[in-house]
Design an enzyme around this catalytic site. Structure first.
Site, PDB file in Angstrom:
ATOM      1  N   ASN A  12      51.570  54.615 -61.554  1.00  0.00           N
ATOM      2  CA  ASN A  12      50.721  53.461 -61.865  1.00  0.00           C
ATOM      3  C   ASN A  12      49.299  53.991 -62.030  1.00  0.00           C
ATOM      4  OD1 ASN A  12      49.278  51.101 -62.001  1.00  0.00           O
ATOM      5  ND2 ASN A  12      49.505  50.582 -59.826  1.00  0.00           N
ATOM      6  N   LYS A  14      46.732  52.486 -62.923  1.00  0.00           N
ATOM      7  CA  LYS A  14      45.713  51.455 -62.643  1.00  0.00           C
ATOM      8  C   LYS A  14      44.664  51.457 -63.766  1.00  0.00           C
ATOM      9  CE  LYS A  14      46.576  52.339 -57.811  1.00  0.00           C
ATOM     10  NZ  LYS A  14      46.362  51.860 -56.472  1.00  0.00           N
ATOM     11  N   HIS A  97      51.799  43.584 -58.259  1.00  0.00           N
ATOM     12  CA  HIS A  97      51.096  44.644 -57.536  1.00  0.00           C
ATOM     13  C   HIS A  97      50.084  44.016 -56.576  1.00  0.00           C
ATOM     14  CE1 HIS A  97      48.614  48.108 -56.643  1.00  0.00           C
ATOM     15  NE2 HIS A  97      49.659  48.831 -57.000  1.00  0.00           N
ATOM     16  N   GLU A  99      47.181  44.759 -55.783  1.00  0.00           N
ATOM     17  CA  GLU A  99      45.812  44.607 -56.287  1.00  0.00           C
ATOM     18  C   GLU A  99      45.687  43.363 -57.157  1.00  0.00           C
ATOM     19  OE1 GLU A  99      45.473  48.556 -57.872  1.00  0.00           O
ATOM     20  OE2 GLU A  99      45.529  49.342 -55.823  1.00  0.00           O
ATOM     21  N   GLU A 169      55.678  48.276 -51.195  1.00  0.00           N
ATOM     22  CA  GLU A 169      54.368  48.898 -51.096  1.00  0.00           C
ATOM     23  C   GLU A 169      53.550  48.247 -49.989  1.00  0.00           C
ATOM     24  OE1 GLU A 169      53.228  51.078 -54.867  1.00  0.00           O
ATOM     25  OE2 GLU A 169      52.466  49.065 -55.087  1.00  0.00           O
ATOM     26  N   GLY A 175      46.373  53.557 -51.737  1.00  0.00           N
ATOM     27  CA  GLY A 175      45.064  54.122 -52.038  1.00  0.00           C
ATOM     28  C   GLY A 175      44.255  54.474 -50.806  1.00  0.00           C
ATOM     29  N   SER A 215      50.341  55.847 -51.155  1.00  0.00           N
ATOM     30  CA  SER A 215      49.883  57.207 -50.844  1.00  0.00           C
ATOM     31  C   SER A 215      51.015  58.232 -50.826  1.00  0.00           C
ATOM     32  CB  SER A 215      49.101  57.228 -49.523  1.00  0.00           C
ATOM     33  OG  SER A 215      47.952  56.407 -49.625  1.00  0.00           O
TER      34      SER A 215
HETATM   35  C1  PEP Z   1      50.060  51.943 -56.255  1.00  0.00           C
HETATM   36  O1  PEP Z   1      49.065  51.706 -56.903  1.00  0.00           O
HETATM   37  O2  PEP Z   1      51.103  51.319 -56.484  1.00  0.00           O
HETATM   38  C2  PEP Z   1      50.009  52.986 -55.229  1.00  0.00           C
HETATM   39  C3  PEP Z   1      51.064  53.210 -54.490  1.00  0.00           C
HETATM   40  O3  PEP Z   1      48.822  53.675 -55.117  1.00  0.00           O
HETATM   41  P1  PEP Z   1      48.573  55.003 -54.241  1.00  0.00           P
HETATM   42  O4  PEP Z   1      49.711  55.947 -54.520  1.00  0.00           O
HETATM   43  O5  PEP Z   1      47.257  55.529 -54.723  1.00  0.00           O
HETATM   44  O6  PEP Z   1      48.545  54.595 -52.804  1.00  0.00           O
END
Ligand code: PEP
Length: 254
Positions: A12, A14, A97, A99, A169, A175, A215
């Site tokens: 992703n 973003k 997601h 975000e 998630e 992040g 992460s």
């Molecule tokens: C994500 O944006 O779905 C995500 C898991 O981000 P990150 O790997 O940076 O934590």
């Protein structure tokens, strides 16, 4: 236990990468993931989708978008329909997601509407669910994730389910550099599979790919992906560098 589920590693991106930068990253990714024994997906910004589809043609990299509107067309300034994505040659889309839930007023109901619109247009959908830190500390993670998943899948038929991937998630891990332990990831992914069993039958539930995201990186991927109900990863930060993303793909291919 061995299973026949498809392992999927999805990046992703973003709101990162201009089209020029996207070309550079894809050029580096193509040879780096060419031997993957899992499905590889990159979810680019809308502006890079057409280029990504073009650049990855004939490779093993699949292209996804990061959001989709639920209406087919009309007065929805700034939005993109599922048909528009299909028309570009896009194959996957992310819905729900965290975000988008956090910054763009996404609700379980709109996640459901987007998921249905995408499936009905022929897209494969990566549906994101996950608790925030407060909810984890309150001990409501499983109820919350069950609820999010159940609402996201309202109206999704058993026939459509093979086009659905659930991405667990935990919001506190996205992040932040804080990864869920592999046991925490397994616990919730297992609970999602149990819910899918209740909704669609145990045999069908066993075929659904459930990813972990938060992460995930080259250092922790193998352990997370080693868990029986973790069938892949949704990768944010580490998907922006070809070598890191390719290492995760390699871990998923073992
Ligand atoms: C994500 O944006 O779905 C995500 C898991 O981000 P990150 O790997 O940076 O934590």
């Amino acid at each position: 236990m061995e299973n026949n589920r498809k392992t999927i590693i999805a990046g992703n991106w973003k709101m990162n990468k201009t089209t020029t930068e996207a070309v550079e990253l894809i050029d580096a990714l193509i040879p780096a993931v060419a031997d993957a024994q899992c499905e590889v997906v990159i979810c680019t910004p809308f502006t890079a989708l057409a280029t990504a589809v073009e650049k990855t043609r004939g490779t093993n990299i699949h292209v996804g978008a990061q959001n989709v509107h639920f209406e087919q067309s009309g007065a929805f300034t700034g939005e993109i329909s599922a048909e528009m994505l299909v028309d570009l040659g896009v194959e996957y889309v992310i819905t729900g997601h965290s975000e988008r839930r956090q910054y763009f007023a996404e609700t379980d109901e709109t996640v459901n509407k987007r998921t249905l619109a995408a499936l009905n247009a022929g897209l494969k959908v990566l549906v994101c669910v996950g608790e925030n830190l407060e909810q984890r500390e309150q001990g409501v993670t499983e109820e919350l994730v069950r609820l999010q998943t159940k609402i996201a899948l309202q109206g999704v038929t058993k026939e459509q389910l093979p086009q659905v991937v659930i991405a667990y998630e935990p919001v506190w891990a996205i992040g932040t550099g804080k990864t869920a332990t592999s046991d925490q990831a397994q616990e919730v992914c297992g609970c999602i599979r149990q819910l899918l069993g209740e909704l669609y039958g145990e045999d069908t539930a066993q075929t659904v790919t459930i990813q972990y995201g938060g992460s995930m990186n080259p250092a922790n991927a193998e352990e997370l992906l080693g868990k029986p109900d973790v069938d892949g990863g949704l990768i944010g930060g580490a998907s922006l560098k070809a070598d890191a993303f390719a290492s995760i793909v390699a871990a998923a291919s073992r």
